[in-house]
Design an enzyme around this catalytic site. Structure first.
Site, PDB file in Angstrom:
ATOM      1  N   ASP A 187       0.925  -1.043  -0.106  1.00  0.00           N
ATOM      2  CA  ASP A 187       0.094   0.038  -0.008  1.00  0.00           C
ATOM      3  C   ASP A 187       0.818   1.261  -0.114  1.00  0.00           C
ATOM      4  O   ASP A 187       1.513   1.574   1.122  1.00  0.00           O
ATOM      5  CB  ASP A 187      -0.778   0.010   1.187  1.00  0.00           C
ATOM      6  N   LYS A 215      -6.940   3.379  -3.097  1.00  0.00           N
ATOM      7  CA  LYS A 215      -7.266   3.350  -1.622  1.00  0.00           C
ATOM      8  C   LYS A 215      -7.655   4.703  -1.121  1.00  0.00           C
ATOM      9  O   LYS A 215      -6.883   5.773  -1.487  1.00  0.00           O
ATOM     10  CB  LYS A 215      -6.266   2.732  -0.991  1.00  0.00           C
ATOM     11  N   LYS A 240     -10.059   0.066  -2.001  1.00  0.00           N
ATOM     12  CA  LYS A 240     -10.061  -0.146  -0.737  1.00  0.00           C
ATOM     13  C   LYS A 240     -10.259   1.023   0.095  1.00  0.00           C
ATOM     14  O   LYS A 240      -9.817   2.285  -0.153  1.00  0.00           O
ATOM     15  CB  LYS A 240      -8.606  -0.545  -0.284  1.00  0.00           C
TER      16      LYS A 240
END
Length: 228
Positions: free
Chosen positions: A97, A163, A192
């Protein structure tokens, strides 16, 4: 999504069980992994220093290790983010991430944002063809147009997810509106949601809005709200 999860195990497969506090200890990380094994979370998301520990503790399980890169500010050089990502994958992470270059995104500098993401995407996918890159946009400090641009840059650069948030910015975490907007512009990527998701009602709202993964530190409490 077509159907909302109705059991603990179904819900757990949407959750990255997350521990990114800098003060986390070995005991905290061991507990995170043990909970992931017990409930069947999709991933544990940790700082890079804990990747090897988690990979060894979770070996043979369906729960993968996710590490962060350029976290939480996103202002590291692209080469530094790529090094973090490559090292994490080599040490057993399956997912990374990364935090976007937020200043470049707010300045609408498409080329800079795309190059930054591409450097990390190449590191992740070049080290493990099955590796997954999630790009954190920090959506609460962006306009809708900048969120859309972030999605476009991530797609062009070869990312697998966009995300919402780090969960560390003072502006706040995920919103249903941001998830919905990102889902509309994510194309083949997944979305996400992360930051401030602490109850079942919010979880279900995020899934309905189009999230297919949830970053949470309160995953155990939330999955316990469903039947086993």
């Amino acid at each position: 999504m077509s159907a909302l999860p109705k059991t603990r195990r179904e819900l757990a497969r949407y959750i990255d069980h997350t521990l990114l506090k800098p003060e986390a200890t070995q005991a905290d990380v061991d507990k995170l992994c043990d909970e992931a094994l017990e409930y069947g979370f999709a991933a544990v998301c940790v700082n890079p220093v804990w990747v090897t520990t988690c990979a060894e503790r979770l070996v043979g399980s369906p729960t993968v290790v996710a590490a962060v890169a350029g976290f939480p500010l996103g202002v590291s050089e692209s080469e530094t983010k790529a090094f973090e990502a490559r090292t994490a994958i080599m040490r057993g992470a399956r997912e990374v991430d990364m935090v976007v270059n937020l200043g470049a995104l707010r300045a609408n500098d498409r080329d800079a944002v795309r190059r930054d993401i591409q450097a990390v995407a190449e590191a992740v996918h070049g080290t493990n063809a099955g590796g997954v890159l999630k790009v954190i946009l920090e959506a609460r400090v962006l306009s809708d147009e900048q969120i859309i641009l972030g999605c476009e840059c991530a797609a062009e650069a070869g990312a697998d997810f966009v995300k919402t948030s780090t969960g560390f910015h003072a502006a706040g975490g995920a919103t249903v509106e941001n998830v919905r907007l990102m889902r509309r512009h994510a194309g083949k990527m997944q979305v996400k949601a992360a930051g401030g998701i602490r109850d079942l009602e919010t979880v279900l709202a995020m899934l309905e809005a189009g999230a297919s993964r949830l970053g949470m530190s309160a995953g155990v409490e939330v999955v316990r709200a469903l039947p086993s």
